[in-house]
Design a protein around this motif. Structure first.
Motif, PDB file in Angstrom:
ATOM      1  N   VAL A   1      37.373 -23.910  55.006  1.00 54.46           N
ATOM      2  CA  VAL A   1      37.975 -24.905  54.150  1.00 54.46           C
ATOM      3  C   VAL A   1      39.302 -24.704  53.254  1.00 54.46           C
ATOM      4  N   ASP A   2      39.280 -23.420  52.722  1.00 56.33           N
ATOM      5  CA  ASP A   2      40.361 -22.879  51.867  1.00 56.33           C
ATOM      6  C   ASP A   2      41.759 -23.159  52.604  1.00 56.33           C
ATOM      7  N   GLU A   3      41.537 -22.613  53.987  1.00 52.96           N
ATOM      8  CA  GLU A   3      42.820 -22.671  54.866  1.00 52.96           C
ATOM      9  C   GLU A   3      43.268 -24.003  54.935  1.00 52.96           C
ATOM     10  N   ARG A   4      42.497 -24.776  55.379  1.00 53.74           N
ATOM     11  CA  ARG A   4      42.790 -26.276  55.513  1.00 53.74           C
ATOM     12  C   ARG A   4      43.401 -26.994  54.191  1.00 53.74           C
ATOM     13  N   LEU A   5      42.843 -26.460  53.139  1.00 50.75           N
ATOM     14  CA  LEU A   5      43.211 -27.031  51.893  1.00 50.75           C
ATOM     15  C   LEU A   5      44.597 -26.612  51.541  1.00 50.75           C
ATOM     16  N   ARG A   6      44.908 -25.172  51.675  1.00 50.94           N
ATOM     17  CA  ARG A   6      46.351 -24.754  51.414  1.00 50.94           C
ATOM     18  C   ARG A   6      47.254 -25.385  52.153  1.00 50.94           C
ATOM     19  N   THR A   7      46.950 -25.845  53.724  1.00 51.85           N
ATOM     20  CA  THR A   7      47.665 -26.238  54.508  1.00 51.85           C
ATOM     21  C   THR A   7      48.085 -27.622  54.063  1.00 51.85           C
ATOM     22  N   THR A   8      47.080 -28.484  53.536  1.00 51.86           N
ATOM     23  CA  THR A   8      47.459 -29.745  53.065  1.00 51.86           C
ATOM     24  C   THR A   8      47.853 -29.825  52.089  1.00 51.86           C
ATOM     25  N   LEU A   9      47.855 -28.771  50.860  1.00 53.76           N
ATOM     26  CA  LEU A   9      48.392 -28.904  49.742  1.00 53.76           C
ATOM     27  C   LEU A   9      50.195 -28.673  49.719  1.00 53.76           C
ATOM     28  N   ALA A  10      50.306 -28.074  51.027  1.00 54.27           N
ATOM     29  CA  ALA A  10      51.891 -27.788  51.289  1.00 54.27           C
ATOM     30  C   ALA A  10      52.519 -29.058  51.505  1.00 54.27           C
ATOM     31  N   GLU A  11      51.918 -30.112  51.743  1.00 54.92           N
ATOM     32  CA  GLU A  11      52.406 -31.364  52.227  1.00 54.92           C
ATOM     33  C   GLU A  11      52.220 -32.361  51.154  1.00 54.92           C
ATOM     34  N   LEU A  12      50.985 -32.474  50.478  1.00 55.24           N
ATOM     35  CA  LEU A  12      50.587 -33.352  49.497  1.00 55.24           C
ATOM     36  C   LEU A  12      50.347 -32.980  48.158  1.00 55.24           C
ATOM     37  N   GLY A  13      50.097 -33.896  47.367  1.00 50.17           N
ATOM     38  CA  GLY A  13      49.563 -33.745  46.060  1.00 50.17           C
ATOM     39  C   GLY A  13      48.039 -33.177  46.105  1.00 50.17           C
ATOM     40  N   VAL A  14      47.485 -32.688  44.795  1.00 48.42           N
ATOM     41  CA  VAL A  14      46.395 -32.456  44.619  1.00 48.42           C
ATOM     42  C   VAL A  14      45.365 -33.619  45.188  1.00 48.42           C
ATOM     43  N   ARG A  15      45.547 -34.656  44.528  1.00 51.94           N
ATOM     44  CA  ARG A  15      44.627 -35.947  44.781  1.00 51.94           C
ATOM     45  C   ARG A  15      44.651 -36.288  46.335  1.00 51.94           C
ATOM     46  N   GLU A  16      46.068 -36.409  46.704  1.00 51.22           N
ATOM     47  CA  GLU A  16      46.136 -36.797  48.228  1.00 51.22           C
ATOM     48  C   GLU A  16      45.349 -35.851  49.053  1.00 51.22           C
ATOM     49  N   ALA A  17      45.667 -34.429  48.796  1.00 51.77           N
ATOM     50  CA  ALA A  17      45.211 -33.533  49.716  1.00 51.77           C
ATOM     51  C   ALA A  17      43.552 -33.562  49.613  1.00 51.77           C
ATOM     52  N   THR A  18      43.102 -33.550  48.694  1.00 50.14           N
ATOM     53  CA  THR A  18      41.375 -33.365  48.330  1.00 50.14           C
ATOM     54  C   THR A  18      41.005 -34.755  48.980  1.00 50.14           C
ATOM     55  N   ALA A  19      41.607 -35.790  49.018  1.00 45.32           N
ATOM     56  CA  ALA A  19      40.987 -36.951  49.444  1.00 45.32           C
ATOM     57  C   ALA A  19      40.966 -36.865  50.923  1.00 45.32           C
ATOM     58  N   LYS A  20      42.266 -36.430  51.543  1.00 48.40           N
ATOM     59  CA  LYS A  20      42.331 -36.399  52.904  1.00 48.40           C
ATOM     60  C   LYS A  20      41.321 -35.111  53.726  1.00 48.40           C
ATOM     61  N   LEU A  21      41.015 -34.102  52.946  1.00 41.86           N
ATOM     62  CA  LEU A  21      40.300 -33.177  53.443  1.00 41.86           C
ATOM     63  C   LEU A  21      38.853 -33.724  53.101  1.00 41.86           C
ATOM     64  N   ALA A  22      38.496 -34.214  51.976  1.00 42.71           N
ATOM     65  CA  ALA A  22      37.084 -34.959  51.942  1.00 42.71           C
ATOM     66  C   ALA A  22      36.700 -35.986  53.107  1.00 42.71           C
ATOM     67  N   ALA A  23      37.731 -36.691  53.424  1.00 43.73           N
ATOM     68  CA  ALA A  23      37.349 -37.574  54.614  1.00 43.73           C
ATOM     69  C   ALA A  23      37.226 -36.932  55.819  1.00 43.73           C
ATOM     70  N   GLN A  24      37.954 -35.765  56.357  1.00 37.43           N
ATOM     71  CA  GLN A  24      38.003 -35.102  57.426  1.00 37.43           C
ATOM     72  C   GLN A  24      36.608 -34.154  57.653  1.00 37.43           C
ATOM     73  N   THR A  25      35.981 -33.704  56.411  1.00 36.04           N
ATOM     74  CA  THR A  25      35.275 -32.844  56.413  1.00 36.04           C
ATOM     75  C   THR A  25      33.713 -33.131  55.925  1.00 36.04           C
ATOM     76  N   GLY A  26      33.721 -34.474  54.950  1.00 39.90           N
ATOM     77  CA  GLY A  26      32.501 -34.834  54.403  1.00 39.90           C
ATOM     78  C   GLY A  26      32.043 -34.078  53.264  1.00 39.90           C
ATOM     79  N   LEU A  27      32.873 -33.185  52.657  1.00 41.22           N
ATOM     80  CA  LEU A  27      32.653 -32.257  51.592  1.00 41.22           C
ATOM     81  C   LEU A  27      32.926 -33.071  50.283  1.00 41.22           C
ATOM     82  N   PRO A  28      32.206 -32.675  49.242  1.00 39.03           N
ATOM     83  CA  PRO A  28      32.345 -33.586  48.046  1.00 39.03           C
ATOM     84  C   PRO A  28      33.944 -33.412  47.580  1.00 39.03           C
ATOM     85  N   ARG A  29      34.447 -34.451  47.126  1.00 38.84           N
ATOM     86  CA  ARG A  29      35.889 -34.877  46.649  1.00 38.84           C
ATOM     87  C   ARG A  29      36.253 -33.906  45.342  1.00 38.84           C
TER      88      ARG A  29
END
Length: 333
Positions: free
Chosen positions: A290-318
């Motif tokens: 999860v941390d690795e995917r979050l770091r990868t996503t943060l490299a492209e998006l802002g914090v809000r956009e990255a967390t929203a995207k990963l929450a949709a993909q994983t079902g983890l709490p935003r």
């Protein structure tokens, strides 16, 4: 001389009353045993129109599903409507002409597609007002499903003109039931945008949908689209179906990243493709992953956009993901 629509309909109505038949467009035609060759042997010669079930069509617009590959998949009711209609509207007269020739149907053909629809639609509506029976088909499958016809149907309904559907083959449903993925809830999303940025934005909108996703895609863009799906949706289970109902039918199943890698190496396949993707996977995830995917996503998006995207993909709490993303961005992890 051809009788007027009103005189013709009056004559048919009288004939129907005498014979005790109903002319409602949704009534089934009289049962008839088809020539088995028409259903199993595409190489068989033309089947004569005289062998079709006899039916009287009411005036109106008929949305007729046609085969997506194997001409034997046409239904008896569809053949009866195509034979009994006053005119048939189709995307390409050459394509539909082959189907009609196969079954010995000589109904007049006219083109109706994206490039001429605005010009042709008023003529079709005028024919429906006169009481004609008009059949609408696409080159393959069910009309209106990623094919022309929606505006014509809307215009006919707005004038209270009769519209009915003759169900039959559909590539999206065929691919769904062959995919091995859950059909309990599914969303058909049609064609994705051809440009990568727009395609990824579209995929991110579908990421949180709790359903199996079904897309149409052109084969030259297949590998690129599958790669974008793996990035935007996560590495979900998927299936790519092509050449459905034809001799070289293929359904390739696996994880999105693996299927994308296959088509990158093999090159674009022939035909049109249907991509079926499983819904969000809610299993337990390794915190390190999860941390690795979050770091990868943060490299492209802002914090809000990255967390929203990963929450949709994983079902983890935003909220939990947002706190971890802030810590990463602030250099605390």
């Amino acid at each position: 001389m051809r009788r007027t629509a009103r005189a013709r309909d009056a004559a048919r109505a009288g004939s129907d009353r005498k014979a005790g038949r109903s002319r409602h467009p949704n009534r089934r035609p009289k049962a008839s045993k088809p020539d088995p060759r028409a259903l199993s042997d595409p190489a068989a010669g033309p089947q004569p129109a005289e062998g079709l079930p006899e039916t009287e069509l009411a005036p109106g617009l008929y949305l007729v599903a046609t085969p997506i590959g194997n001409l034997g998949d046409i239904t008896l009711r569809a053949l009866a409507v195509l034979h009994g209609a006053d005119r048939i509207l189709c995307e390409d007269t050459r394509v539909t002409g082959k189907l009609l020739a196969r079954y010995g149907i000589s109904t007049s053909l006219g083109a109706y597609h994206d490039h001429n629809a605005e010009h042709v639609r008023p003529t079709v509506l005028a024919a429906l007002r006169r009481g004609e029976r008009v059949a609408l088909v696409s080159d393959a499958g069910t009309p209106l499903v990623s094919d022309p016809g929606y505006k014509l149907v809307r215009a006919a309904l707005a004038e209270d003109l009769p519209v009915t559907a003759i169900p039959g083959p559909n590539a999206a449903i065929t691919a769904l039931i062959l995919s091995g993925l859950s059909p309990a809830a599914f969303l058909f999303a049609g064609f994705l945008p051809p440009r990568q940025a727009a395609r990824r934005r579209a995929l991110e909108r579908w990421a949180a949908v709790e359903a199996t996703l079904v897309f149409y895609e052109s084969t030259p863009r297949l590998a690129e689209s599958l790669t974008d799906m793996a990035e935007a949706l996560g590495n979900r289970e998927a299936a790519v179906a092509r050449e459905l109902t034809k001799l070289h039918e293929e359904v390739r199943r696996g994880r999105l990243a693996d299927v994308a890698a296959h088509y990158r190496l093999a090159g674009p396949p022939r035909g049109e493709a249907v991509v079926v993707v499983s819904g969000p996977e809610r299993g337990e995830l390794d915190p390190t992953e999860v941390d690795e995917r979050l770091r990868t996503t943060l490299a492209e998006l802002g914090v809000r956009e990255a967390t929203a995207k990963l929450a949709a993909q994983t079902g983890l709490p935003r909220g939990e993901l947002y706190r971890r993303a802030l810590a990463m961005r602030n250099g605390k992890e």
